[in-house]
Design a protein around this motif. Sequence first.
Motif, PDB file in Angstrom:
ATOM      1  N   VAL A  81     -28.694 -36.144  17.421  1.00 21.97           N
ATOM      2  CA  VAL A  81     -27.316 -36.252  17.909  1.00 21.97           C
ATOM      3  C   VAL A  81     -27.305 -35.908  19.392  1.00 21.97           C
ATOM      4  O   VAL A  81     -27.709 -34.816  19.788  1.00 21.97           O
ATOM      5  N   ILE A  82     -26.828 -36.869  20.218  1.00 20.25           N
ATOM      6  CA  ILE A  82     -26.792 -36.630  21.665  1.00 20.25           C
ATOM      7  C   ILE A  82     -25.386 -36.688  22.241  1.00 20.25           C
ATOM      8  O   ILE A  82     -25.166 -36.288  23.381  1.00 20.25           O
ATOM      9  N   ALA A  83     -24.425 -37.203  21.454  1.00 14.16           N
ATOM     10  CA  ALA A  83     -23.056 -37.327  21.961  1.00 14.16           C
ATOM     11  C   ALA A  83     -22.104 -37.535  20.794  1.00 14.16           C
ATOM     12  O   ALA A  83     -22.528 -37.848  19.671  1.00 14.16           O
ATOM     13  N   CYS A  84     -20.804 -37.375  21.078  1.00 17.98           N
ATOM     14  CA  CYS A  84     -19.780 -37.640  20.074  1.00 17.98           C
ATOM     15  C   CYS A  84     -18.459 -37.909  20.769  1.00 17.98           C
ATOM     16  O   CYS A  84     -18.285 -37.588  21.951  1.00 17.98           O
ATOM     17  N   CYS A  85     -17.537 -38.510  20.027  1.00 19.20           N
ATOM     18  CA  CYS A  85     -16.170 -38.668  20.513  1.00 19.20           C
ATOM     19  C   CYS A  85     -15.240 -38.861  19.323  1.00 19.20           C
ATOM     20  O   CYS A  85     -15.631 -39.390  18.286  1.00 19.20           O
ATOM     21  N   GLN A  86     -14.030 -38.407  19.502  1.00 17.22           N
ATOM     22  CA  GLN A  86     -12.975 -38.539  18.497  1.00 17.22           C
ATOM     23  C   GLN A  86     -12.204 -39.823  18.760  1.00 17.22           C
ATOM     24  O   GLN A  86     -11.888 -40.153  19.902  1.00 17.22           O
ATOM     25  N   LEU A  87     -11.895 -40.530  17.695  1.00 19.52           N
ATOM     26  CA  LEU A  87     -10.986 -41.674  17.749  1.00 19.52           C
ATOM     27  C   LEU A  87      -9.915 -41.448  16.700  1.00 19.52           C
ATOM     28  O   LEU A  87     -10.227 -41.139  15.551  1.00 19.52           O
ATOM     29  N   GLU A  88      -8.654 -41.601  17.106  1.00 18.05           N
ATOM     30  CA  GLU A  88      -7.547 -41.399  16.169  1.00 18.05           C
ATOM     31  C   GLU A  88      -6.565 -42.552  16.316  1.00 18.05           C
ATOM     32  O   GLU A  88      -6.160 -42.892  17.427  1.00 18.05           O
ATOM     33  N   HIS A  89      -6.199 -43.142  15.206  1.00 17.75           N
ATOM     34  CA  HIS A  89      -5.260 -44.271  15.199  1.00 17.75           C
ATOM     35  C   HIS A  89      -3.844 -43.736  15.348  1.00 17.75           C
ATOM     36  O   HIS A  89      -3.392 -42.919  14.551  1.00 17.75           O
ATOM     37  N   ARG A  90      -3.145 -44.217  16.378  1.00 16.62           N
ATOM     38  CA  ARG A  90      -1.762 -43.797  16.646  1.00 16.62           C
ATOM     39  C   ARG A  90      -0.913 -45.039  16.922  1.00 16.62           C
ATOM     40  O   ARG A  90      -0.554 -45.311  18.061  1.00 16.62           O
ATOM     41  N   GLY A  91      -0.631 -45.792  15.890  1.00 19.35           N
ATOM     42  CA  GLY A  91       0.202 -46.988  16.036  1.00 19.35           C
ATOM     43  C   GLY A  91      -0.519 -48.076  16.799  1.00 19.35           C
ATOM     44  O   GLY A  91      -1.589 -48.522  16.403  1.00 19.35           O
ATOM     45  N   ILE A 114     -20.958 -45.276  25.804  1.00 18.63           N
ATOM     46  CA  ILE A 114     -20.309 -44.705  24.627  1.00 18.63           C
ATOM     47  C   ILE A 114     -18.819 -45.008  24.627  1.00 18.63           C
ATOM     48  O   ILE A 114     -18.255 -45.401  23.605  1.00 18.63           O
ATOM     49  N   ILE A 115     -18.157 -44.833  25.764  1.00 23.73           N
ATOM     50  CA  ILE A 115     -16.720 -45.101  25.802  1.00 23.73           C
ATOM     51  C   ILE A 115     -16.445 -46.583  25.570  1.00 23.73           C
ATOM     52  O   ILE A 115     -15.475 -46.941  24.907  1.00 23.73           O
ATOM     53  N   ALA A 116     -17.311 -47.459  26.065  1.00 22.92           N
ATOM     54  CA  ALA A 116     -17.141 -48.896  25.812  1.00 22.92           C
ATOM     55  C   ALA A 116     -17.267 -49.189  24.316  1.00 22.92           C
ATOM     56  O   ALA A 116     -16.492 -49.990  23.766  1.00 22.92           O
ATOM     57  N   GLU A 117     -18.199 -48.554  23.643  1.00 23.88           N
ATOM     58  CA  GLU A 117     -18.344 -48.745  22.190  1.00 23.88           C
ATOM     59  C   GLU A 117     -17.133 -48.179  21.454  1.00 23.88           C
ATOM     60  O   GLU A 117     -16.641 -48.773  20.492  1.00 23.88           O
ATOM     61  N   ALA A 118     -16.620 -47.039  21.889  1.00 21.71           N
ATOM     62  CA  ALA A 118     -15.438 -46.446  21.258  1.00 21.71           C
ATOM     63  C   ALA A 118     -14.241 -47.385  21.399  1.00 21.71           C
ATOM     64  O   ALA A 118     -13.490 -47.593  20.436  1.00 21.71           O
ATOM     65  N   GLU A 119     -14.058 -47.963  22.573  1.00 21.54           N
ATOM     66  CA  GLU A 119     -12.956 -48.893  22.795  1.00 21.54           C
ATOM     67  C   GLU A 119     -13.105 -50.133  21.909  1.00 21.54           C
ATOM     68  O   GLU A 119     -12.143 -50.574  21.281  1.00 21.54           O
ATOM     69  N   ARG A 120     -14.310 -50.679  21.859  1.00 24.54           N
ATOM     70  CA  ARG A 120     -14.572 -51.856  21.031  1.00 24.54           C
ATOM     71  C   ARG A 120     -14.296 -51.546  19.564  1.00 24.54           C
ATOM     72  O   ARG A 120     -13.614 -52.296  18.870  1.00 24.54           O
ATOM     73  N   GLN A 130      -4.188 -50.327  23.187  1.00 23.58           N
ATOM     74  CA  GLN A 130      -4.359 -49.323  24.231  1.00 23.58           C
ATOM     75  C   GLN A 130      -5.204 -48.174  23.717  1.00 23.58           C
ATOM     76  O   GLN A 130      -5.215 -47.887  22.520  1.00 23.58           O
ATOM     77  N   MET A 131      -5.881 -47.518  24.668  1.00 27.79           N
ATOM     78  CA  MET A 131      -6.570 -46.262  24.383  1.00 27.79           C
ATOM     79  C   MET A 131      -5.873 -45.198  25.213  1.00 27.79           C
ATOM     80  O   MET A 131      -5.594 -45.411  26.402  1.00 27.79           O
ATOM     81  N   HIS A 132      -5.562 -44.079  24.584  1.00 26.53           N
ATOM     82  CA  HIS A 132      -4.935 -42.944  25.253  1.00 26.53           C
ATOM     83  C   HIS A 132      -5.898 -41.766  25.230  1.00 26.53           C
ATOM     84  O   HIS A 132      -6.696 -41.639  24.299  1.00 26.53           O
ATOM     85  N   MET A 133      -5.791 -40.914  26.208  1.00 22.78           N
ATOM     86  CA  MET A 133      -6.531 -39.655  26.217  1.00 22.78           C
ATOM     87  C   MET A 133      -5.770 -38.668  27.073  1.00 22.78           C
ATOM     88  O   MET A 133      -4.921 -39.064  27.883  1.00 22.78           O
ATOM     89  N   THR A 134      -6.061 -37.403  26.876  1.00 19.16           N
ATOM     90  CA  THR A 134      -5.507 -36.383  27.754  1.00 19.16           C
ATOM     91  C   THR A 134      -6.674 -35.655  28.418  1.00 19.16           C
ATOM     92  O   THR A 134      -7.687 -35.381  27.791  1.00 19.16           O
ATOM     93  N   VAL A 135      -6.488 -35.365  29.707  1.00 17.54           N
ATOM     94  CA  VAL A 135      -7.499 -34.680  30.495  1.00 17.54           C
ATOM     95  C   VAL A 135      -6.798 -33.540  31.232  1.00 17.54           C
ATOM     96  O   VAL A 135      -5.655 -33.702  31.680  1.00 17.54           O
ATOM     97  N   ILE A 136      -7.467 -32.412  31.348  1.00 17.85           N
ATOM     98  CA  ILE A 136      -6.888 -31.305  32.098  1.00 17.85           C
ATOM     99  C   ILE A 136      -6.659 -31.783  33.534  1.00 17.85           C
ATOM    100  O   ILE A 136      -7.571 -32.280  34.193  1.00 17.85           O
ATOM    101  N   SER A 137      -5.436 -31.672  33.991  1.00 22.75           N
ATOM    102  CA  SER A 137      -5.006 -32.313  35.239  1.00 22.75           C
ATOM    103  C   SER A 137      -5.763 -31.861  36.478  1.00 22.75           C
ATOM    104  O   SER A 137      -5.832 -32.605  37.451  1.00 22.75           O
TER     105      SER A 137
END
Length: 185
Positions: A81-91, A114-120, A130-137
């Motif tokens: 395991v070298i990476a991970c990401c959460q994907l959640e369906h929100r409408g 990885i982000i390209a695969e997550a989007e696909r 759309q893909m949404h995310m929150t980042v510390i400003s």
Amino acid sequence: MDTAPPQDHGEITLTYRDAAKADVDVLVALIESAYRGDSSRGGWTTEADILEGQRTDPQGVLEVITTPGSRLMIVERDGAVIACCQLEHRGEAAYFGMFAVRPELQGAGLGRRIIAEAERSARETWGVTQMHMTVISVREELIAWYERRGYRRTGRTSPFPYGDERFGIPQREDLAFELLVKDLV
């Protein structure tokens, strides 16, 4: 999608799969190593200067794995395991979060792949637009990285959960989450 075929772009071959309950401890260690403590300083995504304490815990990771409409995608290289990401369906959108790449592998182009695969995957699995995310400003360098990947700042913020140590111990008083959005059509 439970698994995706290995991808080899003339670089490192990556394999993608959905996390299972048995993966929780490995994922907590990965996420913590990418964001907190001295180990996180080996990469560029560290939050060690703005937050101390934990980034996540076994309960939080298990919740992502077991919640309907939510997935924790694991990225492996040679079975590790070298990476991970959460994907959640929100409408009409999917939420992207809990993104972690092992610190010593950051900066080599894996995040972009990885982000390209997550989007696909989100587009194909849920038909989202759309893909949404929150980042510390205050994470300007990280936000700029996402902007180079097609995400745009919305100016919409939500408060950082000060006082809830499950999300870390803030070292500054100006933390908030900013919503970033990318159209997937």
